[in-house]
Write a protein that holds these residues in place. Structure first.
Motif, PDB file in Angstrom:
ATOM      1  N   GLY A 136       0.801  -1.216   0.000  1.00  0.00           N
ATOM      2  CA  GLY A 136       0.000   0.000   0.000  1.00  0.00           C
ATOM      3  C   GLY A 136       0.834   1.267   0.000  1.00  0.00           C
ATOM      4  O   GLY A 136       0.587   2.197  -0.763  1.00  0.00           O
ATOM      5  N   LEU A 137       1.852   1.302   0.868  1.00  0.00           N
ATOM      6  CA  LEU A 137       2.613   2.545   1.026  1.00  0.00           C
ATOM      7  C   LEU A 137       3.477   2.872  -0.180  1.00  0.00           C
ATOM      8  O   LEU A 137       3.570   4.042  -0.574  1.00  0.00           O
ATOM      9  N   ALA A 138       4.135   1.876  -0.784  1.00  0.00           N
ATOM     10  CA  ALA A 138       5.055   2.158  -1.890  1.00  0.00           C
ATOM     11  C   ALA A 138       4.354   2.883  -3.048  1.00  0.00           C
ATOM     12  O   ALA A 138       4.804   3.959  -3.463  1.00  0.00           O
ATOM     13  N   PRO A 139       3.252   2.341  -3.593  1.00  0.00           N
ATOM     14  CA  PRO A 139       2.557   3.101  -4.639  1.00  0.00           C
ATOM     15  C   PRO A 139       1.865   4.341  -4.074  1.00  0.00           C
ATOM     16  O   PRO A 139       1.650   5.311  -4.807  1.00  0.00           O
ATOM     17  N   GLY A 140       1.525   4.306  -2.771  1.00  0.00           N
ATOM     18  CA  GLY A 140       0.901   5.474  -2.157  1.00  0.00           C
ATOM     19  C   GLY A 140       1.822   6.677  -2.141  1.00  0.00           C
ATOM     20  O   GLY A 140       1.407   7.800  -2.436  1.00  0.00           O
ATOM     21  N   VAL A 141       3.097   6.455  -1.804  1.00  0.00           N
ATOM     22  CA  VAL A 141       4.075   7.548  -1.821  1.00  0.00           C
ATOM     23  C   VAL A 141       4.263   8.068  -3.237  1.00  0.00           C
ATOM     24  O   VAL A 141       4.340   9.290  -3.470  1.00  0.00           O
TER      25      VAL A 141
ATOM     26  N   THR B  26      -1.942   6.224   5.739  1.00  0.00           N
ATOM     27  CA  THR B  26      -3.124   6.982   6.173  1.00  0.00           C
ATOM     28  C   THR B  26      -2.775   8.444   6.355  1.00  0.00           C
ATOM     29  O   THR B  26      -3.568   9.332   6.012  1.00  0.00           O
ATOM     30  N   GLY B  27      -1.559   8.704   6.867  1.00  0.00           N
ATOM     31  CA  GLY B  27      -1.148  10.086   7.101  1.00  0.00           C
ATOM     32  C   GLY B  27      -0.959  10.878   5.822  1.00  0.00           C
ATOM     33  O   GLY B  27      -1.477  11.999   5.690  1.00  0.00           O
ATOM     34  N   ILE B  28      -0.243  10.319   4.850  1.00  0.00           N
ATOM     35  CA  ILE B  28       0.023  11.089   3.628  1.00  0.00           C
ATOM     36  C   ILE B  28      -1.229  11.213   2.759  1.00  0.00           C
ATOM     37  O   ILE B  28      -1.349  12.165   1.972  1.00  0.00           O
TER      38      ILE B  28
ATOM     39  N   SER C 104      -6.321   3.679  -8.766  1.00  0.00           N
ATOM     40  CA  SER C 104      -6.343   4.467  -7.533  1.00  0.00           C
ATOM     41  C   SER C 104      -5.461   3.773  -6.491  1.00  0.00           C
ATOM     42  O   SER C 104      -5.091   2.619  -6.641  1.00  0.00           O
ATOM     43  N   VAL C 105      -5.150   4.523  -5.445  1.00  0.00           N
ATOM     44  CA  VAL C 105      -4.446   3.961  -4.286  1.00  0.00           C
ATOM     45  C   VAL C 105      -5.252   4.336  -3.054  1.00  0.00           C
ATOM     46  O   VAL C 105      -5.282   5.502  -2.655  1.00  0.00           O
ATOM     47  N   ALA C 106      -5.918   3.365  -2.456  1.00  0.00           N
ATOM     48  CA  ALA C 106      -6.740   3.608  -1.274  1.00  0.00           C
ATOM     49  C   ALA C 106      -5.868   3.674  -0.029  1.00  0.00           C
ATOM     50  O   ALA C 106      -4.786   3.080   0.021  1.00  0.00           O
ATOM     51  N   SER C 107      -6.349   4.378   0.982  1.00  0.00           N
ATOM     52  CA  SER C 107      -5.585   4.504   2.225  1.00  0.00           C
ATOM     53  C   SER C 107      -5.479   3.171   2.963  1.00  0.00           C
ATOM     54  O   SER C 107      -4.620   3.008   3.832  1.00  0.00           O
TER      55      SER C 107
END
Length: 347
Positions: free
Chosen positions: A98-103, A167-169, A265-268
């Motif tokens: 989740g975080l890698a594509p989220g960043v 969740t933060g970013i 999309s990238v969900a939290s």
């Protein structure tokens, strides 16, 4: 092996562990292949049951959909299998997914139109995703290998940290309007099938070759069987563990990229709860949680069987909430079968 063993002395424990786990090498080839294909009868049965439940099940579009959806989590299974073979464990893979594509989305999605910052051009999305994945793997490796901390606790802590960071970013929202570079692998088709399926199959094929026919693969089984004996045999155990842990996180980042591309999309909450399915697939695929045993073919058939069962249940109108309970029951059943057939429980 005694602590006084010399580095150039024979290491029977390491050799035995490698020979036991290699799967397709040595004089035990027929038995190894039989173990690798142990789930094939169950898969054939599910194919028949699925057709009886709904003729749609065997339609090409449905099977391709199952394979594409499976391919993303299958990369997590591939990563976890390598890590389990060396007798480690990584619970943070689902959060890395989740975080890698989220960043990446946070940095490349235009500000005010997709909840991003728009600091980088879209072409940077894939390199940033993989770089974040590699960085997470490096942090895990430093804590586990350099500081000697318990891998289970370290990766559990990382799971929580990474989940909170995403969740933060994202502010608890979903990143959308992703650049074409992030959508490509999840949406394009190669030779009539989604690219993610080909990527998954190719990576598993490479893993089968590496684990079955290379000295590096033999090192993984030797370390998982007896790390002290592996060191005595001259294997650079720390280097191998570094490679395995970082590669696992890279595969999780790639899995996140495939999922984000497919969903646009990238969900939290992307990746949350996936680790349970990953362990279910690994266990029913014959991967030992004690290390030194298992194969990529077994791991692949494990995740394939799980997703086929889930698809049959969906077509039968079974509520999705029951699928989690099913995974748990499958794990328990796999442990019982392992006890009956092998005389040992994979605990």
């Amino acid at each position: 092996m005694p602590d006084t063993a010399l580095a150039d002395s024979p290491a029977p424990d390491a050799t035995a562990a490698a020979a036991k786990g290699r799967g397709l090498l040595g004089g035990r080839i027929p038995l190894a292949r039989l173990r690798d294909l142990a789930l094939v009868p169950a898969i054939l049965i599910i194919l028949v049951v699925g057709y009886i439940v709904s003729p749609v099940f065997l339609q090409p579009d449905n099977l391709l959909n199952v394979l594409q959806t499976m391919s993303e989590i299958a990369l997590l299974v591939l990563a976890q299998t390598m890590i389990l073979i060396v007798k480690k464990m990584d619970l943070s893979l689902e959060s890395t997914m989740g975080l890698a594509p989220g960043v990446a989305a946070w940095l490349v999605v235009p500000a005010g139109a997709g909840h991003g910052l728009g600091l980088l051009p879209g072409g940077w999305a894939i390199p940033v995703t993989l770089a974040v994945g590699a960085l997470i793997g490096v942090v895990n490796a430093v804590l586990i290998i350099r500081f000697g901390l318990n891998g289970f606790i370290v990766t559990l802590g990382m799971l929580i940290v990474l989940r909170g960071a995403l969740t933060g970013i994202s502010g608890g929202q979903t990143f959308f309007r992703l650049p074409p570079s992030m959508l490509y692998l999840g949406t394009t088709q190669w030779l009539g099938a989604p690219a993610s399926i080909w990527i998954c199959l190719a990576l598993f094929a490479v893993a089968v070759v590496v684990l079955g026919w290379t000295s590096f693969g033999r090192s993984l089984y030797a370390i998982g069987g007896n790390v002290d004996a592996a060191k005595a045999a001259g294997i650079r155990t720390d280097r191998v563990l570094w490679i395995v842990i970082v590669t696992g996180s890279l595969l999780a980042a790639l899995a996140g990229l495939l999922l984000s591309g497919r969903l646009a999309s990238v969900a939290s909450a992307q990746g949350n709860g996936y680790i349970f399915t990953v362990f279910a697939a690994a266990v029913i695929g014959g991967i030992s949680l004690n290390g030194g045993k298992g194969s990529m073919v077994g791991a692949f058939t494990g995740i394939l069987l799980l997703f086929m069962i889930q698809n049959v249940l969906t077509l039968a109108g079974i509520p999705a909430q029951w699928i989690g309970a099913l995974n748990g029951l499958i794990i328990l059943a796999a442990l019982i079968v392992s006890r009956i057939t092998g005389g040992k429980v994979q605990d």
